[in-house]
Motif scaffolding. Structure first.
Motif, PDB file in Angstrom:
ATOM      1  N   LEU A 169       0.822  -1.197   0.000  1.00  0.00           N
ATOM      2  CA  LEU A 169       0.000   0.000   0.000  1.00  0.00           C
ATOM      3  C   LEU A 169       0.863   1.257   0.000  1.00  0.00           C
ATOM      4  CD1 LEU A 169      -2.816   1.279   0.170  1.00  0.00           C
ATOM      5  CD2 LEU A 169      -2.662   1.098   2.670  1.00  0.00           C
ATOM      6  N   TYR A 170       1.944   1.244   0.772  1.00  0.00           N
ATOM      7  CA  TYR A 170       2.853   2.393   0.812  1.00  0.00           C
ATOM      8  C   TYR A 170       3.431   2.679  -0.577  1.00  0.00           C
ATOM      9  CZ  TYR A 170       7.132   5.050   1.661  1.00  0.00           C
ATOM     10  OH  TYR A 170       8.128   5.983   1.601  1.00  0.00           O
ATOM     11  N   ARG A 171       3.881   1.634  -1.268  1.00  0.00           N
ATOM     12  CA  ARG A 171       4.460   1.824  -2.592  1.00  0.00           C
ATOM     13  C   ARG A 171       3.414   2.293  -3.598  1.00  0.00           C
ATOM     14  NH1 ARG A 171       8.392  -3.558  -3.120  1.00  0.00           N
ATOM     15  NH2 ARG A 171       9.793  -2.990  -1.397  1.00  0.00           N
ATOM     16  N   ALA A 172       2.200   1.747  -3.497  1.00  0.00           N
ATOM     17  CA  ALA A 172       1.141   2.155  -4.426  1.00  0.00           C
ATOM     18  C   ALA A 172       0.783   3.627  -4.225  1.00  0.00           C
ATOM     19  CB  ALA A 172      -0.095   1.279  -4.227  1.00  0.00           C
ATOM     20  N   ARG A 173       0.731   4.077  -2.982  1.00  0.00           N
ATOM     21  CA  ARG A 173       0.428   5.488  -2.722  1.00  0.00           C
ATOM     22  C   ARG A 173       1.569   6.399  -3.162  1.00  0.00           C
ATOM     23  NH1 ARG A 173      -2.437   4.805   3.241  1.00  0.00           N
ATOM     24  NH2 ARG A 173      -4.577   4.577   2.462  1.00  0.00           N
ATOM     25  N   LEU A 174       2.810   5.919  -3.041  1.00  0.00           N
ATOM     26  CA  LEU A 174       3.949   6.709  -3.513  1.00  0.00           C
ATOM     27  C   LEU A 174       3.877   6.907  -5.014  1.00  0.00           C
ATOM     28  CD1 LEU A 174       6.638   8.099  -2.898  1.00  0.00           C
ATOM     29  CD2 LEU A 174       7.761   5.870  -3.159  1.00  0.00           C
ATOM     30  N   VAL A 175       3.562   5.836  -5.741  1.00  0.00           N
ATOM     31  CA  VAL A 175       3.408   5.939  -7.196  1.00  0.00           C
ATOM     32  C   VAL A 175       2.258   6.886  -7.542  1.00  0.00           C
ATOM     33  CG1 VAL A 175       2.809   4.652  -9.290  1.00  0.00           C
ATOM     34  CG2 VAL A 175       4.408   3.674  -7.632  1.00  0.00           C
ATOM     35  N   GLN A 176       1.187   6.809  -6.766  1.00  0.00           N
ATOM     36  CA  GLN A 176       0.043   7.684  -7.015  1.00  0.00           C
ATOM     37  C   GLN A 176       0.432   9.157  -6.857  1.00  0.00           C
ATOM     38  OE1 GLN A 176      -3.198   7.618  -4.117  1.00  0.00           O
ATOM     39  NE2 GLN A 176      -4.666   7.466  -5.788  1.00  0.00           N
ATOM     40  N   ARG A 177       1.207   9.476  -5.829  1.00  0.00           N
ATOM     41  CA  ARG A 177       1.642  10.862  -5.627  1.00  0.00           C
ATOM     42  C   ARG A 177       2.543  11.330  -6.768  1.00  0.00           C
ATOM     43  NH1 ARG A 177       2.296   8.787  -0.215  1.00  0.00           N
ATOM     44  NH2 ARG A 177       0.654   9.592   1.159  1.00  0.00           N
ATOM     45  N   LEU A 178       3.448  10.461  -7.206  1.00  0.00           N
ATOM     46  CA  LEU A 178       4.329  10.826  -8.318  1.00  0.00           C
ATOM     47  C   LEU A 178       3.540  11.064  -9.598  1.00  0.00           C
ATOM     48  CD1 LEU A 178       7.300   8.346  -7.699  1.00  0.00           C
ATOM     49  CD2 LEU A 178       7.228  10.804  -7.226  1.00  0.00           C
ATOM     50  N   LEU A 179       2.505  10.273  -9.814  1.00  0.00           N
ATOM     51  CA  LEU A 179       1.669  10.485 -10.997  1.00  0.00           C
ATOM     52  C   LEU A 179       0.946  11.821 -10.933  1.00  0.00           C
ATOM     53  CD1 LEU A 179       0.165   6.903 -11.488  1.00  0.00           C
ATOM     54  CD2 LEU A 179       1.814   8.065 -12.966  1.00  0.00           C
ATOM     55  N   TRP A 180       0.488  12.193  -9.740  1.00  0.00           N
ATOM     56  CA  TRP A 180      -0.167  13.493  -9.604  1.00  0.00           C
ATOM     57  C   TRP A 180       0.823  14.631  -9.844  1.00  0.00           C
ATOM     58  CZ3 TRP A 180      -4.908  14.977  -9.937  1.00  0.00           C
ATOM     59  CH2 TRP A 180      -5.963  14.118  -9.596  1.00  0.00           C
ATOM     60  N   VAL A 181       2.055  14.451  -9.390  1.00  0.00           N
ATOM     61  CA  VAL A 181       3.077  15.472  -9.644  1.00  0.00           C
ATOM     62  C   VAL A 181       3.313  15.602 -11.143  1.00  0.00           C
ATOM     63  CG1 VAL A 181       5.528  16.007  -9.356  1.00  0.00           C
ATOM     64  CG2 VAL A 181       4.188  15.208  -7.402  1.00  0.00           C
ATOM     65  N   TRP A 182       3.330  14.484 -11.838  1.00  0.00           N
ATOM     66  CA  TRP A 182       3.486  14.515 -13.290  1.00  0.00           C
ATOM     67  C   TRP A 182       2.265  15.177 -13.950  1.00  0.00           C
ATOM     68  CZ3 TRP A 182       2.516   9.556 -16.613  1.00  0.00           C
ATOM     69  CH2 TRP A 182       2.574   9.898 -17.972  1.00  0.00           C
ATOM     70  N   ALA A 183       1.066  14.860 -13.466  1.00  0.00           N
ATOM     71  CA  ALA A 183      -0.147  15.335 -14.110  1.00  0.00           C
ATOM     72  C   ALA A 183      -0.358  16.833 -13.957  1.00  0.00           C
ATOM     73  CB  ALA A 183      -1.363  14.587 -13.556  1.00  0.00           C
ATOM     74  N   ALA A 192      -1.320  10.987 -18.257  1.00  0.00           N
ATOM     75  CA  ALA A 192      -1.249  11.026 -16.796  1.00  0.00           C
ATOM     76  C   ALA A 192      -2.606  10.738 -16.178  1.00  0.00           C
ATOM     77  CB  ALA A 192      -0.736  12.392 -16.336  1.00  0.00           C
ATOM     78  N   ALA A 193      -3.673  11.275 -16.760  1.00  0.00           N
ATOM     79  CA  ALA A 193      -5.014  11.025 -16.236  1.00  0.00           C
ATOM     80  C   ALA A 193      -5.350   9.535 -16.283  1.00  0.00           C
ATOM     81  CB  ALA A 193      -6.042  11.828 -17.026  1.00  0.00           C
ATOM     82  N   ALA A 194      -4.962   8.870 -17.367  1.00  0.00           N
ATOM     83  CA  ALA A 194      -5.232   7.430 -17.477  1.00  0.00           C
ATOM     84  C   ALA A 194      -4.474   6.647 -16.407  1.00  0.00           C
ATOM     85  CB  ALA A 194      -4.845   6.939 -18.870  1.00  0.00           C
ATOM     86  N   PHE A 195      -3.205   6.981 -16.198  1.00  0.00           N
ATOM     87  CA  PHE A 195      -2.420   6.285 -15.180  1.00  0.00           C
ATOM     88  C   PHE A 195      -2.920   6.586 -13.777  1.00  0.00           C
ATOM     89  CE2 PHE A 195       0.834   5.809 -18.533  1.00  0.00           C
ATOM     90  CZ  PHE A 195       1.140   4.469 -18.348  1.00  0.00           C
ATOM     91  N   VAL A 196      -3.295   7.832 -13.515  1.00  0.00           N
ATOM     92  CA  VAL A 196      -3.838   8.197 -12.200  1.00  0.00           C
ATOM     93  C   VAL A 196      -5.118   7.423 -11.928  1.00  0.00           C
ATOM     94  CG1 VAL A 196      -4.925  10.073 -10.907  1.00  0.00           C
ATOM     95  CG2 VAL A 196      -2.754  10.459 -12.059  1.00  0.00           C
ATOM     96  N   TYR A 197      -5.962   7.295 -12.940  1.00  0.00           N
ATOM     97  CA  TYR A 197      -7.225   6.566 -12.797  1.00  0.00           C
ATOM     98  C   TYR A 197      -6.972   5.107 -12.430  1.00  0.00           C
ATOM     99  CZ  TYR A 197     -11.798   4.656 -14.090  1.00  0.00           C
ATOM    100  OH  TYR A 197     -13.002   4.007 -14.086  1.00  0.00           O
ATOM    101  N   ARG A 198      -6.066   4.470 -13.138  1.00  0.00           N
ATOM    102  CA  ARG A 198      -5.747   3.069 -12.862  1.00  0.00           C
ATOM    103  C   ARG A 198      -5.106   2.903 -11.485  1.00  0.00           C
ATOM    104  NH1 ARG A 198      -2.267   0.884 -17.740  1.00  0.00           N
ATOM    105  NH2 ARG A 198      -2.161  -0.868 -16.281  1.00  0.00           N
TER     106      ARG A 198
END
Length: 271
Positions: free
Chosen positions: A36-50, A88-94
């Motif tokens: 869960l920690y790693r998944a949330r980290l990836v999610q934050r990085l995707l938002w930074v990209w988006a 980025a929106a597609a990756f954030v959604y997934r």
């Protein structure tokens, strides 16, 4: 002989099996927590990209326009920004659904583990009910903190859009006086900034995040205090009385804090 029999029970019998089972639960929970920690980290990085990343690309395009760069280069940067937003929106959604799935599985594991521990010692009396209530409290506290993090992140995203978009929009507006082709971009950015500011003011994500966090912190203090017999529980000598006070205090605290939250938040508290 008695010592040998006890050693056999501990080393290779019932107690060893229970220890292995307990260790298996802890291992599974730890694995899901790390996932869960790693998944949330990836999610934050995707938002930074988006959000900030796309704004930087747009700002680079505006800068090229100000420097009288070829129009084709400016259009390429703006096209890259548009593509970046879509990808980025597609990756954030997934990633959102991946985080939710792992979080749901982790909560189910933690709940099942607590239920198993409590069922082994269940007596059916009121003290056992109060202890069960306390054992379920960490899951509720984590829910509140998750809501606090989510609302805080929404507020940060909106503030980033408002601040970054305002800077870029001002630059594009100044550029539009000499480069007519970017006038439509200035209008779009100004509209985006206005909508983001309106949403931030209406939803009050910062206030909601603070309210969630206050509820979680207050519940955690009660959770620790009753076990350590500190605070309001220091005057109790009987465990039954302390846990009865604990259950009453937590319910009163939840009702009091819920009154300070927006109506939509109160509905989620009752779920």
């Amino acid at each position: 002989m008695e010592r040998v029999d006890t050693a056999g029970i501990v080393g290779g019998g019932v107690l060893a099996a229970e220890d292995r089972q307990q260790g298996d639960w802890e291992r599974r929970i730890a694995e899901r927590s790390e996932e869960l920690y790693r998944a949330r980290l990836v999610q934050r990085l995707l938002w930074v990209w988006a959000v900030p990343g796309t704004l930087l690309v747009v700002a680079a395009g505006v800068l090229l326009a100000v420097l009288s760069a070829p129009l084709s280069a400016v259009l390429v940067l703006f096209a890259l920004a548009a593509v970046s937003v879509g990808v980025a929106a597609a990756f954030v959604y997934r990633q959102h659904f991946k985080v939710r799935a792992v979080d749901t599985e982790l909560r189910a594991l933690e709940g099942a583990h607590r239920e198993q521990l409590l069922d082994e010692l269940a007596t059916g009396d009121l003290l056992d009910a109060h202890k069960r209530y306390r054992a379920q409290l960490p899951d509720l506290i984590e829910r509140y903190r998750t809501e606090a993090r989510r609302d805080r992140w929404k507020d940060q995203v909106l503030q980033t859009v408002v601040i970054g978009g305002s800077i870029v929009a001002a630059t594009v507006t100044a550029t539009a006086t000499s480069v007519v082709d970017v006038a439509f971009l200035a209008v779009g950015l100004s509209l985006l900034v206005a909508l983001s500011a309106a949403l931030a003011g209406y939803a009050k994500y910062r206030d909601r995040s603070a309210a969630w966090q206050q509820v979680a912190d207050a519940l955690e203090r009660e959770y620790e205090s009753v076990e350590l017999r500190v605070g309001r529980y220091r005057r109790f000598t009987e465990e039954r009385e302390a846990y009865a006070e604990f259950a009453e205090a937590v319910e009163a605290l939840r009702a009091e804090k819920a009154g300070r939250l927006p109506s939509a938040v109160v509905d989620r508290l009752a779920q």
